[in-house]
Design a protein around this motif. Structure first.
Motif, PDB file in Angstrom:
ATOM      1  N   TYR A  81       0.829  -1.209   0.000  1.00  0.00           N
ATOM      2  CA  TYR A  81       0.000   0.000   0.000  1.00  0.00           C
ATOM      3  C   TYR A  81       0.860   1.254   0.000  1.00  0.00           C
ATOM      4  CZ  TYR A  81      -4.006  -2.954   0.862  1.00  0.00           C
ATOM      5  OH  TYR A  81      -4.976  -3.901   0.731  1.00  0.00           O
ATOM      6  N   LEU A  83       0.706   5.580   1.128  1.00  0.00           N
ATOM      7  CA  LEU A  83       0.266   6.299   2.326  1.00  0.00           C
ATOM      8  C   LEU A  83      -0.395   7.602   1.918  1.00  0.00           C
ATOM      9  CD1 LEU A  83       3.545   5.827   4.362  1.00  0.00           C
ATOM     10  CD2 LEU A  83       1.293   5.191   5.216  1.00  0.00           C
ATOM     11  N   GLU A 112       7.424   6.637  12.881  1.00  0.00           N
ATOM     12  CA  GLU A 112       8.634   6.094  12.235  1.00  0.00           C
ATOM     13  C   GLU A 112       9.145   7.123  11.231  1.00  0.00           C
ATOM     14  OE1 GLU A 112       7.537   2.386  10.365  1.00  0.00           O
ATOM     15  OE2 GLU A 112       6.505   1.690  12.166  1.00  0.00           O
ATOM     16  N   LEU A 113      10.454   7.324  11.178  1.00  0.00           N
ATOM     17  CA  LEU A 113      10.994   8.229  10.158  1.00  0.00           C
ATOM     18  C   LEU A 113      10.625   7.683   8.788  1.00  0.00           C
ATOM     19  CD1 LEU A 113      14.537   9.073  11.586  1.00  0.00           C
ATOM     20  CD2 LEU A 113      12.383  10.338  11.825  1.00  0.00           C
ATOM     21  N   LYS A 114      10.251   8.578   7.890  1.00  0.00           N
ATOM     22  CA  LYS A 114       9.867   8.134   6.537  1.00  0.00           C
ATOM     23  C   LYS A 114      11.125   8.158   5.647  1.00  0.00           C
ATOM     24  CE  LYS A 114       6.370   8.687   2.931  1.00  0.00           C
ATOM     25  NZ  LYS A 114       7.314   8.706   1.793  1.00  0.00           N
ATOM     26  N   ILE A 115      11.700   6.966   5.477  1.00  0.00           N
ATOM     27  CA  ILE A 115      12.975   6.836   4.756  1.00  0.00           C
ATOM     28  C   ILE A 115      12.733   7.094   3.280  1.00  0.00           C
ATOM     29  CG2 ILE A 115      14.940   5.306   4.331  1.00  0.00           C
ATOM     30  CD1 ILE A 115      14.273   5.904   7.375  1.00  0.00           C
ATOM     31  N   GLU A 169      12.349  -0.338   3.220  1.00  0.00           N
ATOM     32  CA  GLU A 169      12.934   0.631   2.279  1.00  0.00           C
ATOM     33  C   GLU A 169      14.382   0.263   2.002  1.00  0.00           C
ATOM     34  OE1 GLU A 169      10.370   2.517   1.867  1.00  0.00           O
ATOM     35  OE2 GLU A 169      11.067   4.070   0.504  1.00  0.00           O
ATOM     36  N   TYR A 221      10.170  -2.404   7.824  1.00  0.00           N
ATOM     37  CA  TYR A 221       9.142  -1.835   8.696  1.00  0.00           C
ATOM     38  C   TYR A 221       7.805  -2.548   8.674  1.00  0.00           C
ATOM     39  CZ  TYR A 221       8.462   0.625   4.243  1.00  0.00           C
ATOM     40  OH  TYR A 221       8.312   0.941   2.915  1.00  0.00           O
ATOM     41  N   THR A 222       7.610  -3.521   7.826  1.00  0.00           N
ATOM     42  CA  THR A 222       6.281  -4.153   7.813  1.00  0.00           C
ATOM     43  C   THR A 222       6.384  -5.663   7.657  1.00  0.00           C
ATOM     44  OG1 THR A 222       5.154  -2.244   6.890  1.00  0.00           O
ATOM     45  CG2 THR A 222       4.154  -4.360   6.439  1.00  0.00           C
ATOM     46  N   VAL A 283       6.157   8.797   9.363  1.00  0.00           N
ATOM     47  CA  VAL A 283       4.960   7.964   9.180  1.00  0.00           C
ATOM     48  C   VAL A 283       4.338   7.744  10.558  1.00  0.00           C
ATOM     49  CG1 VAL A 283       4.023   5.810   8.283  1.00  0.00           C
ATOM     50  CG2 VAL A 283       6.059   6.806   7.220  1.00  0.00           C
ATOM     51  N   LYS A 285       1.477   5.778  12.594  1.00  0.00           N
ATOM     52  CA  LYS A 285       0.624   4.584  12.486  1.00  0.00           C
ATOM     53  C   LYS A 285      -0.092   4.323  13.811  1.00  0.00           C
ATOM     54  CE  LYS A 285       4.057   2.434   9.454  1.00  0.00           C
ATOM     55  NZ  LYS A 285       5.035   1.355   9.263  1.00  0.00           N
ATOM     56  N   PRO A 302      -3.861   2.667   3.817  1.00  0.00           N
ATOM     57  CA  PRO A 302      -4.496   2.332   5.091  1.00  0.00           C
ATOM     58  C   PRO A 302      -5.182   3.558   5.696  1.00  0.00           C
ATOM     59  CG  PRO A 302      -2.125   2.559   5.386  1.00  0.00           C
ATOM     60  CD  PRO A 302      -2.383   2.689   3.926  1.00  0.00           C
ATOM     61  N   TRP A 304      -5.333   3.690   8.834  1.00  0.00           N
ATOM     62  CA  TRP A 304      -4.688   3.711  10.161  1.00  0.00           C
ATOM     63  C   TRP A 304      -3.288   4.340  10.136  1.00  0.00           C
ATOM     64  CZ3 TRP A 304      -0.398   0.776   9.306  1.00  0.00           C
ATOM     65  CH2 TRP A 304      -0.496  -0.288   8.394  1.00  0.00           C
TER      66      TRP A 304
HETATM   67  N1  LIG Z   1       9.267   5.058   3.834  1.00  0.00           N
HETATM   68  C1  LIG Z   1       9.058   4.579   5.068  1.00  0.00           C
HETATM   69  O1  LIG Z   1       9.932   4.724   5.944  1.00  0.00           O
HETATM   70  C2  LIG Z   1       7.767   3.871   5.383  1.00  0.00           C
HETATM   71  C3  LIG Z   1       6.837   3.631   4.386  1.00  0.00           C
HETATM   72  N2  LIG Z   1       5.669   2.981   4.656  1.00  0.00           N
HETATM   73  C4  LIG Z   1       5.436   2.570   5.934  1.00  0.00           C
HETATM   74  O2  LIG Z   1       4.289   1.922   6.259  1.00  0.00           O
HETATM   75  C5  LIG Z   1       3.325   1.657   5.213  1.00  0.00           C
HETATM   76  C6  LIG Z   1       3.536   0.241   4.739  1.00  0.00           C
HETATM   77  C7  LIG Z   1       2.180  -0.419   4.802  1.00  0.00           C
HETATM   78  C8  LIG Z   1       1.160   0.648   5.096  1.00  0.00           C
HETATM   79  C9  LIG Z   1       1.928   1.720   5.810  1.00  0.00           C
HETATM   80  N3  LIG Z   1       6.303   2.789   6.942  1.00  0.00           N
HETATM   81  C10 LIG Z   1       7.472   3.421   6.706  1.00  0.00           C
HETATM   82  N4  LIG Z   1       8.338   3.636   7.749  1.00  0.00           N
END
Ligand SMILES: NC(=O)c1cnc(OC2CCCC2)nc1N
Length: 325
Positions: A81, A83, A112-115, A169, A221-222, A283, A285, A302, A304
């Motif tokens: 997915y 975001l 979470e930092l968005k890499i 990532e 991360y997932t 990010v 969540k 999502p 969420w």
């Molecule tokens: N670029 C990132 O760091 C990052 C990207 N996506 C997600 O979670 C998505 C994955 C499934 C739904 C939420 N988390 C991250 N940390």
């Protein structure tokens, strides 16, 4: 008693795998490069003389060597997915209101930092890496298994013999990006616009030896498919990824209120330029998985989670500014 050749090879494979894990996954080298290289050359010599003891997950198998004409397509049984992006505190508060309205109660979030790299999916069977794939359009990606094996932070074998699929990532550290572009300029080649493009161009190389030379890294991360793991929230899931041998980003934080989420975002707004990798946001969540399941997904993303995006970074970080952690 003198070790047999098989024991010598197995012992070296085990030691070098542990040393590489400490260096590439934990960022905590336990031996110096010269010692690692000396043992590595010993292992190469022994495996060359006794190929029957060379295993597919030996540290010597990370150098690449497969050249492909193209990438096979991969169908992601569980889609990757994207975001929904938000750009302000007001939008984050609105997100929290929607979540609380739907669930009928307040929730904890994990930040979470968005890499800023490119999404990959890694599939393991019986604890062995069997497939690496790019996100593609979320349903159809490219098979990059050969190249994934050259990314030193991607475990070839997990600490448990389980079937699991994880996503994360793949990125190029800022320092590697600057060095790569300097080298390409000297060679009169086009330079990459940013680390994300450099990572994408490197993981999608047809010659895996080139991928091996690009010093890529990962943050997972997932859990796509949880396998036998019994985890109830995202924070636990990330700890399990650590325990299995994956590299995850340690800056994550569980926040019990949206104000704490905003404080986390503001704290990284300034720290961003000192990080040794590029991020384009945070990010957020809902932490609890039963809450996530209740909220579900829209067609593409999502309900969420949201991605708070930082305004585009002003100056390109120079190599002096980066914290060499
Ligand atoms: N670029 C990132 O760091 C990052 C990207 N996506 C997600 O979670 C998505 C994955 C499934 C739904 C939420 N988390 C991250 N940390």
């Amino acid at each position: 008693m003198k070790q047999t050749v098989a024991e010598q090879i197995h012992d070296l494979q085990k030691k070098l795998t542990e040393y590489a894990y400490a260096y590439y996954v934990k960022d905590q080298p336990v031996v110096d490069d010269a010692y690692y290289d000396q043992l590595y050359q010993q292992l190469v010599a022994l495996e060359t003389a006794h190929p029957e003891y060379q295993t597919s997950d030996s540290p010597t198998q990370r150098v690449g060597g497969v050249v492909r004409k193209g990438f096979e397509k991969v169908v992601h049984e569980i889609p990757l997915y994207s975001l929904n992006d938000v750009f302000s505190k007001a939008e984050i508060i609105a997100f929290d209101q929607r979540v609380q309205k739907t669930l009928g109660h307040a929730v904890s979030y994990i930040c979470e930092l968005k890499i800023d790299g490119l999404s990959i999916s890694l599939k393991y069977e019986n604890g062995r890496l069997v497939r690496g794939a790019t996100r593609g359009d979320g349903t159809i990606g490219e098979n990059i298994t050969d190249n994934s094996k050259t990314v030193k932070s991607i475990p070839l074998t997990l600490t448990e013999p389980i079937d699991i699929e994880v996503r994360g990532e793949c990125y190029m550290p800022k320092a590697s990006f600057i060095q790569l572009n300097q080298k390409r300029e000297e060679e009169g080649l086009d330079i990459f616009a940013n680390p994300r493009n450099a990572a994408a161009g490197s993981i999608r190389q047809l010659d895996s030896k080139v991928t091996a030379s690009r010093n890529l890294s990962t943050f997972l991360y997932t859990l796509a498919d949880f396998g036998p793991l019994h985890v109830t929230n995202q924070a636990e899931a990330l700890t399990h990824l650590d325990d299995l041998g994956f590299r995850t980003n340690q800056e994550r934080a569980v926040c019990s209120t949206i104000d704490d989420v905003w404080a986390y975002i503001e704290s990284f707004h300034d720290k961003r330029s000192q990080l040794p990798y590029e991020i384009d946001g945070v990010v957020i969540k809902v932490n609890d998985f039963s809450d996530q399941n209740q909220l579900g997904f829209t067609v593409k993303a999502p309900r969420w989670a949201v991605a708070y995006k930082f305004p585009p970074e002003e100056a390109q970080t120079t190599i002096e500014e980066i914290e060499w952690t």
